[in-house]
Design a protein around this motif. Structure first.
Motif, PDB file in Angstrom:
ATOM      1  N   THR A 127      31.096  23.418 -12.119  1.00 37.75           N
ATOM      2  CA  THR A 127      29.957  23.826 -11.299  1.00 37.75           C
ATOM      3  C   THR A 127      28.687  23.741 -12.136  1.00 37.75           C
ATOM      4  OG1 THR A 127      30.368  26.129 -11.876  1.00 37.75           O
ATOM      5  CG2 THR A 127      31.315  25.360  -9.814  1.00 37.75           C
ATOM      6  N   GLY A 128      28.092  22.576 -12.220  1.00 39.28           N
ATOM      7  CA  GLY A 128      26.882  22.420 -13.018  1.00 39.28           C
ATOM      8  C   GLY A 128      27.188  22.645 -14.490  1.00 39.28           C
ATOM      9  N   ASP A 129      26.447  23.568 -15.120  1.00 37.40           N
ATOM     10  CA  ASP A 129      26.660  23.828 -16.542  1.00 37.40           C
ATOM     11  C   ASP A 129      27.674  24.955 -16.787  1.00 37.40           C
ATOM     12  OD1 ASP A 129      25.112  25.991 -15.768  1.00 37.40           O
ATOM     13  OD2 ASP A 129      23.490  25.606 -17.187  1.00 37.40           O
ATOM     14  N   HIS A 130      28.432  25.313 -15.761  1.00 36.64           N
ATOM     15  CA  HIS A 130      29.482  26.321 -15.867  1.00 36.64           C
ATOM     16  C   HIS A 130      30.764  25.822 -15.198  1.00 36.64           C
ATOM     17  CE1 HIS A 130      26.322  28.994 -17.134  1.00 36.64           C
ATOM     18  NE2 HIS A 130      27.195  29.962 -17.323  1.00 36.64           N
ATOM     19  N   THR A 131      31.857  26.495 -15.501  1.00 40.61           N
ATOM     20  CA  THR A 131      33.138  26.269 -14.850  1.00 40.61           C
ATOM     21  C   THR A 131      33.513  27.530 -14.097  1.00 40.61           C
ATOM     22  OG1 THR A 131      33.899  24.749 -16.564  1.00 40.61           O
ATOM     23  CG2 THR A 131      35.601  25.831 -15.254  1.00 40.61           C
TER      24      THR A 131
END
Length: 164
Positions: free
Chosen positions: A126-130
């Motif tokens: 999810t973008g710069d996160h998981t």
């Protein structure tokens, strides 16, 4: 779709208006405890019982926890600000001087408000996160402790309005 760029600092400031609890996510790798602080945690589903955490893509801790297949969510108590900060640092022994007990899914930190044991259910980039979803396998809580809250970039005790 709006093509206007959102300034990351403004985004963080606005979303910081939403208070969140603070958890430490723990696991075992090669029979050694590992863990990380997280304030992006949520209940997801009752049936099956699922919780979710958002982990920075740059995390050096999450890959070990993920590969172990299970983890424990430790809901921090109001007096755990320094513990939370410690579990956010890189290059330190995060478990030094920390009391904990072994659970099937990962270390349970003493004096936490609650413990949620999970098996890894799914992951989504999810973008710069998981987004990591955990299927809850066991739960426990302690009465009489207030949770640690993170709001507007600062820690506070639940319901007190007083910064700790």
């Amino acid at each position: 779709m709006n093509s206007t760029a959102i300034d990351p600092l403004d985004f963080r400031k606005v979303l910081g208006q939403w208070p969140s609890g603070v958890v430490v996510v723990t696991g075992m790798v090669d029979n050694e405890p590992i863990g990380m602080s997280c304030n992006s945690f949520s209940s997801v589903s009752l049936d099956p019982p699922l919780v979710g955490i958002f982990v920075a893509s740059t995390s050096s801790t999450w890959p070990g926890i993920r590969d172990s297949g299970s983890f424990t969510i430790n809901v921090l108590a109001s007096h755990h600000e320094e513990l939370s900060r410690n579990f956010s640092r890189r290059g330190v022994d995060r478990f030094r001087d920390v009391l904990w007990s072994r659970r099937p899914s990962g270390p349970a930190l003493d004096e936490a408000v609650a413990w949620i044991e999970c098996e890894l259910f799914a992951e989504l980039e999810t973008g710069d996160h998981t987004l990591a979803l955990g299927r809850v396998t066991a739960i426990e809580m302690q009465d009489g402790l207030e949770p640690l809250i993170f709001h507007r970039g600062q820690y506070s005790a639940s319901g007190s309005g007083v910064l700790v």
